[in-house]
Design a protein around this motif. Structure first.
Motif, PDB file in Angstrom:
ATOM      1  N   PRO A 105      -2.082   3.457   2.926  1.00 57.60           N
ATOM      2  CA  PRO A 105      -0.616   3.370   2.909  1.00 57.60           C
ATOM      3  C   PRO A 105      -0.003   3.890   1.614  1.00 57.60           C
ATOM      4  CG  PRO A 105      -1.569   1.347   3.771  1.00 57.60           C
ATOM      5  CD  PRO A 105      -2.704   2.153   3.217  1.00 57.60           C
ATOM      6  N   PHE A 124       6.389   0.908   6.077  1.00 57.82           N
ATOM      7  CA  PHE A 124       5.804   1.486   7.278  1.00 57.82           C
ATOM      8  C   PHE A 124       5.892   0.507   8.446  1.00 57.82           C
ATOM      9  CE2 PHE A 124       3.374   4.044   4.113  1.00 57.82           C
ATOM     10  CZ  PHE A 124       3.790   5.300   4.542  1.00 57.82           C
ATOM     11  N   SER A 307       1.414  -0.026   8.629  1.00 55.79           N
ATOM     12  CA  SER A 307       0.436   0.461   7.639  1.00 55.79           C
ATOM     13  C   SER A 307      -0.995   0.415   8.143  1.00 55.79           C
ATOM     14  CB  SER A 307       0.538  -0.333   6.327  1.00 55.79           C
ATOM     15  OG  SER A 307       1.819  -0.213   5.756  1.00 55.79           O
ATOM     16  N   MET A 312      -1.925   5.638   9.250  1.00 56.04           N
ATOM     17  CA  MET A 312      -1.864   6.227   7.917  1.00 56.04           C
ATOM     18  C   MET A 312      -2.727   7.481   7.830  1.00 56.04           C
ATOM     19  SD  MET A 312       0.264   4.121   6.400  1.00 56.04           S
ATOM     20  CE  MET A 312       1.026   4.138   8.049  1.00 56.04           C
TER      21      MET A 312
END
Length: 464
Positions: A105, A124, A307, A312
């Motif tokens: 992340p 996120f 995340s 990611m």
């Protein structure tokens, strides 16, 4: 030892039950979707996909000019993104413990922020509407004010918060009460000033280019709106869920206008690589520090799957490919070519009124013709339901030319082209050739196109 048999065989399941796809949707999911697809003749069975193309069971090739409503920025099944996902699964990471800090992340945030150096931090989530919800919450908390302004015809998502700033009435009907937010006309600075004077506005959320109708914000509007908002201690929220990551020929669409630096920025769609849902809200440091003001508030805004390692990894791979393959430059170059070639047809066809947009986000608008014969047919369609002519163009593009497109919004005579950003001159040639053939058919006053138009009219009347 006997060979171990897998407890779940996906390939076998698809082989045995894949032919039931439309029946399964009719019984268990949104039953209106297969009905709509059957009506339009869009009930295809696509077997595989790669890049900007699909193939059916007979091996016919279809050109994708929709890109999953912008999700497939790199096209389908890009090998670098596939490899990244295989790698992250094979790594068996200790993902989503919620009580550690994984590297992916932070690395993806760093890469995203490099494209907006005036922004500092990222949250996120899992979708575009979540990214907008985050921005709405952060704007309200950071400013201490309750109301968000949005623009007529805007689309920011369909969850309750984002629906409250959705400028399309058809999506809002029946879901009240929503949040007390207020619409203004895109580009109307006087309306913005009036609302700001009331003192309760937290921010303005705006698409630099509206997806519905493909309307760009007027030159200078974003910059002047930003100045007005800051003068009244409010923030500018740029919704780049569809326009971001190269779609308009710049990494973000707001970058077309010098001096614009949104306080909050929403992205999603193409960041997924077409594989793992992801959304991101980028923002200024002071906003994040007000929201997460103490350890007691560390989880005041979070997402269970936010995340996650797969999302990611996909995002990092997407950004690496965009840099290596110069995707943004290709979107600008190919978009200019496609738009110029389509714009050259405006004087040739009286039903074709305007071609507009930026990069590979292009709107093709149709309008009332001048000749009596075509005008009477146009009037018939408009009386039944506005938007039917654009649908009449979409259908033969798929049925006769195997090109997937769609209208840009309900009750609009506009087709929106948002193909994968990897298309080039061959795809431009194919689309323009097919579109020209469809327009020739439309202006001949006969053929399958107008026959289908009569079918759509009957369907529209029956649905009233």
């Amino acid at each position: 030892m006997k060979d171990e048999q897998p407890g779940f065989d996906l390939a076998r399941l698809l082989a045995e039950r894949g032919a039931e796809r439309y029946e399964l949707h009719t019984r268990h999911l949104n039953h209106q979707l297969p009905r709509m697809l059957h009506t339009l003749g869009f009930d295809k069975v696509y077997e595989r996909a790669e890049g900007a193309h699909f193939w059916d069971a007979e091996g016919n090739d279809y050109l994708d000019m929709l890109a999953g409503f912008g999700v497939m920025g790199l096209g389908r099944h890009h090998p670098v993104v596939r490899r990244a996902l295989h790698d992250v699964l094979d790594a068996s990471l200790a993902d989503l413990t919620r009580f550690d800090c994984q590297p992916l992340p932070g690395l993806l945030a760093e890469k995203l922020l490099a494209h907006s150096p005036h922004l500092d931090r990222v949250f996120f989530g899992n979708s575009g509407t979540e990214a907008v919800e985050t921005a709405l919450k952060f704007a309200r908390y950071a400013t201490g004010k309750p109301r968000i302004l949005y623009c007529d015809h805007a689309f920011h998502g369909l969850t309750t918060g984002s629906l409250s700033v959705n400028g399309e009435k058809g999506f809002r009907e029946g879901f009240a009460p929503l949040l007390p937010d207020t619409a203004i006309t895109l580009g109307d600075l006087d309306a913005l000033r009036r609302e700001l004077k009331r003192g309760d506005v937290a921010g303005l959320v705006v698409e630099p280019i509206q997806g519905k109708g493909v309307h760009a914000s007027p030159p200078g509007f974003l910059r002047e709106a930003q100045e007005l908002l800051h003068r009244h201690k409010a923030v500018l929220i740029a919704d780049e869920v569809q326009t971001g990551l190269g779609r308009t020929g710049d990494f973000y669409a707001y970058q077309h206008e010098e001096g614009v630096e949104p306080d909050l920025l929403c992205v999603a769609k193409a960041l997924s690589g077409g594989y793992v849902p992801v959304g991101a809200t980028l923002g200024k440091d002071w906003i994040f520090k007000r929201v997460y003001s103490s350890m007691d508030r560390v989880l005041v805004h979070s997402a269970s799957f936010g995340s996650n390692a797969q999302a990611m990894a996909a995002g990092l791979a997407v950004l690496a490919v965009m840099e290596q393959e110069e995707t943004v430059a290709n979107a600008r170059r190919t978009g200019d070519l496609l738009r110029e070639r389509l714009a050259a047809l405006v004087g040739r066809y009286e039903l074709l009124h305007e071609v507009r947009g930026r990069g590979l986000m292009i709107g093709i608008e149709f309008g009332r013709p001048s000749s009596l014969k075509l005008r009477s047919r146009w009037t018939m369609l408009q009386a039944a339901r506005k938007g039917l002519f654009a649908q009449m163009v979409v259908v033969p593009l798929l049925q006769k030319h195997r090109i997937l497109t769609q209208v840009s919004g309900d009750h609009m005579e506009v087709i929106k082209l948002i193909p994968p950003l990897v298309i080039g001159e061959p795809e431009v040639d194919r689309f323009v050739t097919a579109f020209t053939a469809v327009m020739d058919d439309a202006h001949s006053g006969g053929g399958l196109m107008w026959d289908f138009g009569r079918t759509l009219v009957k369907q529209a009347v029956a649905n009233r």
